[in-house]
Design a protein around this motif. Structure first.
Motif, short mmCIF file in Angstrom:
data_model
loop_
_atom_site.label_atom_id
_atom_site.label_comp_id
_atom_site.label_asym_id
_atom_site.label_seq_id
_atom_site.Cartn_x
_atom_site.Cartn_y
_atom_site.Cartn_z
N SER A 77 -32.91 -21.98 62.11
CA SER A 77 -31.69 -21.72 61.36
C SER A 77 -31.24 -23.01 60.72
N LEU A 78 -30.68 -22.90 59.53
CA LEU A 78 -30.23 -24.06 58.79
C LEU A 78 -28.75 -24.29 59.05
N MET A 79 -28.39 -25.57 59.16
CA MET A 79 -27.00 -25.96 59.35
C MET A 79 -26.53 -26.69 58.10
N PRO A 80 -25.24 -26.60 57.78
CA PRO A 80 -24.72 -27.35 56.63
C PRO A 80 -25.00 -28.84 56.79
N ILE A 81 -25.55 -29.46 55.75
CA ILE A 81 -26.07 -30.81 55.87
C ILE A 81 -24.99 -31.85 56.18
N PHE A 82 -23.87 -31.83 55.46
CA PHE A 82 -22.87 -32.88 55.65
C PHE A 82 -22.13 -32.75 56.97
N PRO A 83 -21.68 -31.56 57.40
CA PRO A 83 -21.11 -31.46 58.75
C PRO A 83 -22.10 -31.86 59.84
N PHE A 84 -23.37 -31.52 59.64
CA PHE A 84 -24.39 -31.90 60.61
C PHE A 84 -24.50 -33.41 60.72
N LEU A 85 -24.58 -34.10 59.59
CA LEU A 85 -24.70 -35.55 59.61
C LEU A 85 -23.47 -36.21 60.20
N LEU A 124 -30.77 -31.02 50.95
CA LEU A 124 -29.83 -30.79 49.85
C LEU A 124 -30.33 -29.70 48.93
N ILE A 125 -31.63 -29.64 48.74
CA ILE A 125 -32.21 -28.60 47.89
C ILE A 125 -32.18 -27.24 48.59
N ALA A 126 -32.51 -27.25 49.90
CA ALA A 126 -32.56 -26.00 50.66
C ALA A 126 -31.19 -25.47 51.02
N GLY A 127 -30.18 -26.31 50.95
CA GLY A 127 -28.83 -25.88 51.28
C GLY A 127 -28.49 -26.01 52.74
N LEU A 181 -19.88 -27.44 65.59
CA LEU A 181 -19.49 -27.91 64.27
C LEU A 181 -18.05 -27.54 63.93
N ASN A 182 -17.58 -26.41 64.44
CA ASN A 182 -16.26 -25.91 64.08
C ASN A 182 -15.17 -26.29 65.08
N ASN A 183 -15.50 -27.11 66.07
CA ASN A 183 -14.49 -27.49 67.06
C ASN A 183 -13.45 -28.40 66.42
N PRO A 184 -12.16 -28.10 66.58
CA PRO A 184 -11.12 -28.91 65.92
C PRO A 184 -11.07 -30.35 66.40
N ILE A 185 -11.53 -30.63 67.62
CA ILE A 185 -11.52 -32.01 68.10
C ILE A 185 -12.37 -32.89 67.20
#
Length: 554
Positions: free
Chosen positions: A291-299, A365-368, A314-318
Motif C-alpha cells: 500500500s502506498l502512503m502519502p510521501i510528505f507525511p511519511f517523510l 512523487l510520480i506514483a503519488g 500518520l493521523n495522530n494529532p501528537i
C-alpha cells in the motif's frame, strides 16, 4: 572550533550514561515483539530451504502443529551454509548473503530462538558507536565533543533501536556505511597530507593500505545491502566536487579503489541481473500486497522518528506538535553546518542525506505515494541528519550568551528525554510500526488462543506465507494448522471447536462456505489482512443439525 576540542566532565558523564542506557535498551526484551513476516523470511533463508521446499512440506492440505515450522526457521543439520547462499541466489538475490552467512554461523552456536537471532543485530549495533566516532573525527577533527554527542544521539535514537532488535541486515548495513565513509575521508585526508610530508621530506602515510580499506569496506557494504550502490554514488559525487572536477591523483586512486570494490561484488551482481531478467519474462510471478502512503507525511514522520517514536500513526494529532519541532531542528542544523564548516565537510553530509534518498522520493512523487517497506532504505539519510544535529548541539553548548546557551541546554534536554521515553515505550511493546503486515498478529493470536480446539486454515498466496510463520511463534501448541497451496478447497476434519480462515480471498472463502454449507464471520479486519471464522448457517442453527463430516462451530 577550538572550544569543541575538550568536553567538560558533565558532558562526558552524560555521554557515558546515555551510551549505557542505549546498550541496555538494545538487549532488553529481545523476544518481546512479534517475530514478523520479513524476519521469518530471514530465518527461512538461514535454514537453507527455499520457499518452494517449505510449501511442499507444509502447504499440502494436511493438519500440522506449530512444531513443524521449526526446521524452516534456523540452522539445521539437513542444510548447509552453501544451501543458505543458494536459497538467496535462487529466490531473493536482492538481499546479498553476508548478513545471512554471519547469522547462520551465529545460530549454529547460540540456537534458533528469537532472542538468539535478534541478539546478533544487538551485538552488531554496538559497532555503530566506535564507527560514528571515527567518522566524526574525520569530518570535524575534534576528539570528543561532536563525536561524543553523535554517539549519545545514536545510542538513544528510536530508529536505531528498531533495527538493533530486528533479525535483518539493516543495522549491519549502517555499520558498513560508517566504515566506508570514514575510510574514504581518512584516505582523502592522508592523500593531501602526503603531499605536505613529501615537501617536508618526512615519511608519508601508507596510502595503499588506507585506500585498500575503503575498497574492502565498500565491497562488504555491497554484500550487505544492494542499496549501498547509491551510497557509493554519493561518495563519487563528493570526491569529484572536492577535486573541483579535475582528474587529480586522489580522484584516480578513488576510482581504482571503487572499481576494485565493485569488481569484488560482481559475482553476486550477475546473479541479481539474472533474477531480474527472469522476473521480466515470468508470467506467474507472485507479488505481495503493498500500500502506498502519502510521501510528505511519511517523510515527516520518519524524520521525527529519528528522535522521538511512540508508534504514532500518520493521523495522530501528537505528531502535529512533535514533527514541526524536529523539522525545525534538522533544518536549522543543515543551515548551521553549511554556514560554519568548510564545504568539504557539509557537502559530504548533504550528499549522504540526499543521494541515496532521491531514487526513493522521485518515483514516489510520480506514483503519488511511497511504500512503507522502503523505510530502511533511508538509513544513510538518518545518519547524515544525526551527524548534522550532533554538530549543532555540540557547538551551541558553548556558543553565545548565557541565556542563549540555556535555551540550547533545554533543547538538548528535550531531545534526550524524547529518546529515552521512546526507548522505554518501545522496549515494553509487543508490536511496533516496523512490523508492517504482521503488526496485528499478537491480537489475532490472542483471539485464536482463547478458543478450545482451534484450527487455522490458510493458503500461501501474497503475505499469507510469511504471516503463517509469524503466527506460529505466537499461537499455543493446541492450535493446529491446515495449509493449502493454490487455494485448493481444504479437507476439514472433525474434532475442532473453532475454525479460522487467515486472509482468504472472497472467491476461495465462498467456495468453502458452499462446500461445507457454513457461513463465515469476520473476527478481525486490519489494514493488511482479515481473519474469518467458520460458523453454522442460520438454518442449521435453528434445526440444531450438524452436517455429516462437517465441523461444529462454537
Amino acid at each position: 572550533m577550538r572550544h569543541l576540542k575538550f568536553a567538560p566532565s558533565w558532558l562526558r558523564f552524560l555521554i557515558i550514561f546515555l551510551l549505557a542506557m542505549g546498550i541496555l535498551f538494545r538487549f532488553f526484551n529481545l523476544d518481546g515483539k512479534v517475530y514478523w513476516h520479513d524476519e521469518t523470511y530471514t530465518s527461512l533463508r538461514i535454514s537453507g530451504y527455499t520457499i518452494n521446499e517449505a510449501k511442499q512440506q507444509l502447504f499440502n492440505n494436511r493438519v500440522i502443529g506449530g512444531e513443524n515450522f521449526a526446521q524452516f526457521q534456523g540452522a539445521n543439520p539437513e542444510k548447509s551454509l552453501n544451501d543458505t547462499i543458494m536459497s538467496l541466489a535462487k529466490e531473493n538475490s536482492q538481499h546479498p548473503p553476508l548478513y545471512y552467512v554471519i547469522a547462520r554461523l551465529w545460530m549454529e552456536i547460540f540456537g534458533n530462538s528469537v532472542t538468539a537471532i535478534r541478539s546478533l543485530s544487538a551485538c552488531i549495533s554496538l559497532l555503530v558507536f566506535p564507527c560514528v566516532y571515527w567518522l566524526c573525527r574525520e569530518l570535524f577533527n575534534v576528539p570528543l565533543s561532536v563525536p561524543g554527542v553523535a554517539i549519545a544521539l545514536m545510542a538513544i535514537s528510536p530508529i536505531h533501536l528498531v533495527y538493533a532488535q530486528e533479525a535483518q541486515e539493516y543495522i549491519l548495513w549502517l555499520v558498513t556505511i560508517l566504515l566506508s565513509s570514514a575510510s574514504l575521508l581518512q584516505a582523502m585526508r592522508l592523500e593531501s597530507e602526503d603531499k605536505d610530508q613529501l615537501a617536508k621530506k618526512r615519511q608519508p602515510p601508507d596510502l595503499f593500505a588506507i585506500w585498500s580499506i575503503y575498497a574492502v569496506t565498500l565491497a562488504i557494504s555491497l554484500y550487505t545491502f544492494i542499496w549501498s550502490g547509491f551510497v557509493a554514488v554519493a561518495h563519487g559525487i563528493y570526491v569529484m566536487i572536492a577535486a573541483k572536477f579535475q582528474l587529480t591523483e586522489t580522484v584516480r586512486t578513488y576510482l581504482i579503489a571503487s572499481l576494485v570494490g565493485f569488481l569484488a561484488f560482481m559475482p553476486w551482481l550477475t546473479i541479481v541481473f539474472g533474477e531480474f531478467f527472469n522476473f521480466l519474462i515470468s508470467a506467474g510471478k507472485t507479488t505481495t500486497q503493498s500500500s502506498l502512503m502519502p510521501i510528505f507525511p511519511f517523510l515527516m514522520m520518519q524524520l521525527s522518528r529519528i528522535f522521538f517514536d511512540i508508534d504514532l500513526s500518520l493521523n495522530n494529532p501528537i505528531g502535529y506538535f512533535i514533527t514541526p519541532f524536529f523539522l525545525t531542528l534538522v533544518g536549522y542544523s543543515i543551515y548551521f553546518i553549511c554556514r560554519k564548516t568548510n564545504y568539504k565537510v557539509w557537502f559530504f553530509i548533504i550528499t549522504l542525506i540526499v543521494v541515496p534518498a532521491l531514487p526513493l522520493i522521485l518515483p514516489s512523487l510520480i506514483a503519488g505515494g511511497i511504500e512503507a517497506s522502503t523505510e530502511p532504505y533511508f538509513i544513510p539519510s538518518y545518519l547524515g541528519i544525526q551527524v548534522t544535529v550532533a554538530y549543532l548541539l555540540a557547538t551551541q553548548l558553548y556558543n553565545g550568551s548565557v541565556s542563549r546557551r540555556s535555551i540550547w541546554h533545554i533543547i538538548i534536554a528535550l531531545v534526550i528525554i524524547c529518546g529515552l521515553i521512546s526507548s522505554k515505550v518501545s522496549s515494553q511493546s509487543e508490536t511496533w510500526w516496523n512490523k508492517g503486515i504482521s503488526y496485528d498478529n499478537p491480537q489475532v493470536a490472542q483471539i485464536i488462543n482463547q478458543t478450545t480446539r482451534p484450527l487455522l486454515i490458510s493458503d500461501a498466496l501474497g503475505n499469507n506465507f510469511g504471516n503463517v510463520f509469524s503466527l506460529s511463534y505466537l499461537l499455543e501448541p493446541k492450535v493446529r494448522f491446515l495449509l493449502v497451496n493454490n487455494q485448493k478447497i481444504p479437507k476439514i476434519p472433525d474434532g475442532f471447536t473453532d475454525v479460522f480462515l487467515l486472509n482468504p480471498s472472497d472467491i476461495w472463502r465462498e467456495k468453502i462456505e458452499k462446500k461445507y454449507k457454513l457461513k463465515t464471520d469476520i473476527v478481525s479486519s486490519e489494514n493488511y489482512y482479515s481473519v474469518w471464522k467458520l460458523a453454522k448457517s442460520p438454518k442449521l442453527r435453528q434445526r440444531n443439525i450438524s452436517p455429516k463430516n462437517k465441523l461444529s462451530a462454537s
